[in-house]
Write a protein that holds these residues in place. Structure first.
Motif, PDB file in Angstrom:
ATOM      1  N   LYS A 164       0.811  -1.231   0.000  1.00  0.00           N
ATOM      2  CA  LYS A 164       0.000   0.000   0.000  1.00  0.00           C
ATOM      3  C   LYS A 164       0.840   1.275   0.000  1.00  0.00           C
ATOM      4  O   LYS A 164       0.444   2.275  -0.583  1.00  0.00           O
ATOM      5  CB  LYS A 164      -0.887   0.031   1.243  1.00  0.00           C
ATOM      6  CG  LYS A 164      -2.043  -0.945   1.252  1.00  0.00           C
ATOM      7  CD  LYS A 164      -2.790  -0.747   2.562  1.00  0.00           C
ATOM      8  CE  LYS A 164      -3.897  -1.682   2.904  1.00  0.00           C
ATOM      9  NZ  LYS A 164      -4.331  -2.751   2.139  1.00  0.00           N
ATOM     10  N   GLU A 165       1.969   1.272   0.702  1.00  0.00           N
ATOM     11  CA  GLU A 165       2.815   2.470   0.731  1.00  0.00           C
ATOM     12  C   GLU A 165       3.676   2.543  -0.528  1.00  0.00           C
ATOM     13  O   GLU A 165       3.774   3.593  -1.160  1.00  0.00           O
ATOM     14  CB  GLU A 165       3.716   2.466   1.982  1.00  0.00           C
ATOM     15  CG  GLU A 165       2.953   2.720   3.264  1.00  0.00           C
ATOM     16  CD  GLU A 165       2.188   4.034   3.246  1.00  0.00           C
ATOM     17  OE1 GLU A 165       2.771   5.062   2.851  1.00  0.00           O
ATOM     18  OE2 GLU A 165       1.001   4.044   3.620  1.00  0.00           O
ATOM     19  N   LYS A 168       2.297   4.024  -3.831  1.00  0.00           N
ATOM     20  CA  LYS A 168       2.187   5.482  -4.003  1.00  0.00           C
ATOM     21  C   LYS A 168       3.424   6.018  -4.717  1.00  0.00           C
ATOM     22  O   LYS A 168       3.338   6.966  -5.494  1.00  0.00           O
ATOM     23  CB  LYS A 168       2.068   6.167  -2.637  1.00  0.00           C
ATOM     24  CG  LYS A 168       0.800   5.845  -1.895  1.00  0.00           C
ATOM     25  CD  LYS A 168       0.812   6.567  -0.553  1.00  0.00           C
ATOM     26  CE  LYS A 168      -0.220   6.018   0.394  1.00  0.00           C
ATOM     27  NZ  LYS A 168       0.032   6.384   1.791  1.00  0.00           N
ATOM     28  N   LYS A 172       3.656   7.032  -9.190  1.00  0.00           N
ATOM     29  CA  LYS A 172       3.616   8.503  -9.172  1.00  0.00           C
ATOM     30  C   LYS A 172       3.571   9.120 -10.570  1.00  0.00           C
ATOM     31  O   LYS A 172       2.884  10.106 -10.808  1.00  0.00           O
ATOM     32  CB  LYS A 172       4.842   9.007  -8.407  1.00  0.00           C
ATOM     33  CG  LYS A 172       4.769  10.451  -8.067  1.00  0.00           C
ATOM     34  CD  LYS A 172       5.733  10.798  -6.961  1.00  0.00           C
ATOM     35  CE  LYS A 172       5.623  12.286  -6.672  1.00  0.00           C
ATOM     36  NZ  LYS A 172       6.725  12.750  -5.874  1.00  0.00           N
ATOM     37  N   THR A 203      -5.563  -3.031  -4.541  1.00  0.00           N
ATOM     38  CA  THR A 203      -4.846  -2.185  -5.514  1.00  0.00           C
ATOM     39  C   THR A 203      -5.822  -1.602  -6.539  1.00  0.00           C
ATOM     40  O   THR A 203      -5.729  -0.426  -6.907  1.00  0.00           O
ATOM     41  CB  THR A 203      -3.750  -3.000  -6.245  1.00  0.00           C
ATOM     42  OG1 THR A 203      -2.814  -3.468  -5.277  1.00  0.00           O
ATOM     43  CG2 THR A 203      -3.027  -2.161  -7.292  1.00  0.00           C
ATOM     44  N   TRP A 206      -7.750   1.187  -4.997  1.00  0.00           N
ATOM     45  CA  TRP A 206      -6.855   2.340  -4.824  1.00  0.00           C
ATOM     46  C   TRP A 206      -6.637   3.059  -6.163  1.00  0.00           C
ATOM     47  O   TRP A 206      -6.705   4.290  -6.235  1.00  0.00           O
ATOM     48  CB  TRP A 206      -5.519   1.859  -4.238  1.00  0.00           C
ATOM     49  CG  TRP A 206      -4.471   2.920  -4.197  1.00  0.00           C
ATOM     50  CD1 TRP A 206      -4.383   3.947  -3.315  1.00  0.00           C
ATOM     51  CD2 TRP A 206      -3.368   3.070  -5.106  1.00  0.00           C
ATOM     52  NE1 TRP A 206      -3.288   4.729  -3.614  1.00  0.00           N
ATOM     53  CE2 TRP A 206      -2.651   4.217  -4.696  1.00  0.00           C
ATOM     54  CE3 TRP A 206      -2.914   2.346  -6.214  1.00  0.00           C
ATOM     55  CZ2 TRP A 206      -1.498   4.652  -5.363  1.00  0.00           C
ATOM     56  CZ3 TRP A 206      -1.779   2.778  -6.874  1.00  0.00           C
ATOM     57  CH2 TRP A 206      -1.085   3.915  -6.456  1.00  0.00           C
ATOM     58  N   LYS A 208      -8.601   3.205  -8.641  1.00  0.00           N
ATOM     59  CA  LYS A 208      -9.845   3.887  -9.004  1.00  0.00           C
ATOM     60  C   LYS A 208     -10.059   5.146  -8.145  1.00  0.00           C
ATOM     61  O   LYS A 208     -10.391   6.213  -8.665  1.00  0.00           O
ATOM     62  CB  LYS A 208     -11.017   2.912  -8.812  1.00  0.00           C
ATOM     63  CG  LYS A 208     -12.391   3.505  -8.988  1.00  0.00           C
ATOM     64  CD  LYS A 208     -12.674   3.794 -10.446  1.00  0.00           C
ATOM     65  CE  LYS A 208     -14.025   4.477 -10.602  1.00  0.00           C
ATOM     66  NZ  LYS A 208     -14.214   4.996 -11.945  1.00  0.00           N
ATOM     67  N   ASN A 209      -9.885   5.012  -6.837  1.00  0.00           N
ATOM     68  CA  ASN A 209     -10.278   6.105  -5.931  1.00  0.00           C
ATOM     69  C   ASN A 209      -9.195   7.137  -5.684  1.00  0.00           C
ATOM     70  O   ASN A 209      -9.500   8.290  -5.393  1.00  0.00           O
ATOM     71  CB  ASN A 209     -10.708   5.530  -4.570  1.00  0.00           C
ATOM     72  CG  ASN A 209     -11.987   4.728  -4.693  1.00  0.00           C
ATOM     73  OD1 ASN A 209     -12.702   4.837  -5.676  1.00  0.00           O
ATOM     74  ND2 ASN A 209     -12.257   3.913  -3.700  1.00  0.00           N
ATOM     75  N   ASP A 210      -7.938   6.719  -5.767  1.00  0.00           N
ATOM     76  CA  ASP A 210      -6.862   7.603  -5.296  1.00  0.00           C
ATOM     77  C   ASP A 210      -5.855   8.003  -6.363  1.00  0.00           C
ATOM     78  O   ASP A 210      -4.835   8.619  -6.021  1.00  0.00           O
ATOM     79  CB  ASP A 210      -6.107   6.934  -4.129  1.00  0.00           C
ATOM     80  CG  ASP A 210      -7.021   6.709  -2.940  1.00  0.00           C
ATOM     81  OD1 ASP A 210      -7.832   7.591  -2.655  1.00  0.00           O
ATOM     82  OD2 ASP A 210      -6.938   5.639  -2.325  1.00  0.00           O
ATOM     83  N   THR A 211      -6.055   7.606  -7.605  1.00  0.00           N
ATOM     84  CA  THR A 211      -5.087   7.979  -8.645  1.00  0.00           C
ATOM     85  C   THR A 211      -5.832   8.449  -9.900  1.00  0.00           C
ATOM     86  O   THR A 211      -7.044   8.257 -10.026  1.00  0.00           O
ATOM     87  CB  THR A 211      -4.184   6.791  -9.071  1.00  0.00           C
ATOM     88  OG1 THR A 211      -4.949   5.910  -9.913  1.00  0.00           O
ATOM     89  CG2 THR A 211      -3.649   6.021  -7.886  1.00  0.00           C
ATOM     90  N   ASP A 212      -5.040   9.030 -10.827  1.00  0.00           N
ATOM     91  CA  ASP A 212      -5.597   9.386 -12.140  1.00  0.00           C
ATOM     92  C   ASP A 212      -5.172   8.378 -13.200  1.00  0.00           C
ATOM     93  O   ASP A 212      -5.266   8.653 -14.392  1.00  0.00           O
ATOM     94  CB  ASP A 212      -5.083  10.777 -12.561  1.00  0.00           C
ATOM     95  CG  ASP A 212      -5.646  11.859 -11.659  1.00  0.00           C
ATOM     96  OD1 ASP A 212      -6.792  11.720 -11.213  1.00  0.00           O
ATOM     97  OD2 ASP A 212      -4.911  12.842 -11.389  1.00  0.00           O
TER      98      ASP A 212
END
Ligand code: SF4
Length: 339
Positions: A164-165, A168, A172, A203, A206, A208-212
């Motif tokens: 999870k970390e 990110k 990027k 994943t 994540w 879907k919700n936290d990235t472009d």
């Protein structure tokens, strides 16, 4: 090239190193590799020996990744390294994923060199593919950072088995991904890939919700292993509930390989049935792959049903999109389009 110190690790109490890049969390003794082979403990430091060591390059159609809604009809500079963090018994690319660097006569190419190669071949994007690029995340970051500055896009082709970390950092500068969702039972995941379904689902949520990052999903259907109608329904339902109806879903055919030589090639009928189930349940863009099936490889407008992009295998035959929309009714199609 010098050995490159890895990110994402910490020393343990018993003189080992804990690698925190993927949910396998290997504890690695001095002189030893992790499960993926290309992350190694030398003298109490973790090194990424896959950094700068592609096994070779290819110019592929982007449809081969597969990505059908990301710059369709373009070419993509593609490479991987040795090693992998999954243990798929059905690996369709095992000569690389199970190889040591020496076996592969790996090249030595700097991140700048990879981007220069993409520029020289005029490809609008670079794919980290063939094995799982998670394991060479440091190299991914350095290449994708430079390529973004140069206006070249970066694509991960991955199983999505990443911490999870760490994810990110690795994602990027990533523009698109194809994530293998290898089945929809924990039993299949553990028995046939030595990894866990929930980590991959996490994943996907994540992304879907936290990235472009634009992403599509691929499920390789293996006869009698992960191809039951019930499993396809549960997978489709999970996607609709957690990711929505606009993520393209690819059902692709398996061929017998590596440690699964006792299975038949996936019949085309299985792929068509899976596509029909997913489509009837509400997934707007569902495709079949590794077969010639024009209907299952065509993008239709979900609104007026017009044919937008006709494909055969990895080739685009015609493209009737206009500024990312259906030319007939103007409906906006999800994805990243060049026309
Ligand atoms: S990336 Fe490799 S060394 Fe690190 S935990 Fe995963 S398999 Fe193990």
């Amino acid at each position: 090239m010098e050995k490159v110190l890895a990110k994402w690790w910490e020393p343990t109490d018993n003189q080992k190193i804990l690698c925190t890049l993927c949910p396998r969390y290997c504890k690695i003794g001095d002189g030893q590799p992790g499960f993926c082979y290309i992350r190694q403990n030398h003298g109490g430091n973790l090194y990424t020996i896959g950094y700068g060591k592609p096994t070779g390059f290819a110019i592929d159609p982007i449809e081969k990744k597969p990505l059908n809604h990301f710059l369709p009809g373009t070419s993509i500079l593609s490479f991987g390294t040795a090693g992998c963090n999954l243990g798929c018994k059905f690996c369709q690319n095992w000569s690389m994923s199970k190889a040591k660097l020496d076996d592969m006569n790996s090249l030595t190419v700097s991140p700048e060199g990879v981007v220069e190669l993409a520029k020289s071949y005029n490809t609008p994007s670079i794919a980290f593919t063939y094995n799982d690029p998670t394991i060479f995340g440091e190299y991914v970051i350095d290449i994708s950072k430079i390529s973004r500055e140069e206006g070249i896009k970066s694509v991960m082709v991955t199983a999505g088995y990443i911490d999870k970390e760490a994810r990110k950092d690795v994602y990027k500068f990533i523009d698109a991904a194809n994530v293998d969702l290898k089945g929809f039972t924990e039993k299949f995941y553990w028995k046939s890939t030595i990894s866990h379904l929930d980590d991959v689902l996490d994943t996907l949520i994540w992304l879907k919700n936290d990235t472009d990052v634009w992403f599509e999903i691929t499920t390789l259907l293996i006869p009698d292993e992960n191809d039951s109608e019930e499993e396809i329904k549960r997978e489709s339902n999970w996607i609709l509930t957690n990711l929505g109806d606009s993520i393209p879903l690819h059902f692709t055919a398996f061929h017998p390989d590596f440690k699964m030589l006792n299975k038949e090639r996936t019949p085309e009928k299985t792929l068509i049935t899976a596509r029909n189930i997913a489509t009837e349940m509400g997934i707007k863009f569902c495709y079949v792959g590794n077969v010639h099936n024009k209907e299952g490889q065509t993008t239709y407008c979900p609104n007026c049903k017009a044919i937008l992009i006709k494909r055969d295998w990895h080739s685009v035959i015609s493209n009737k999109m206009s500024s990312g929309c259906c030319k007939s009714c103007g409906y906006k199609i999800d994805g990243v389009f060049n026309n």
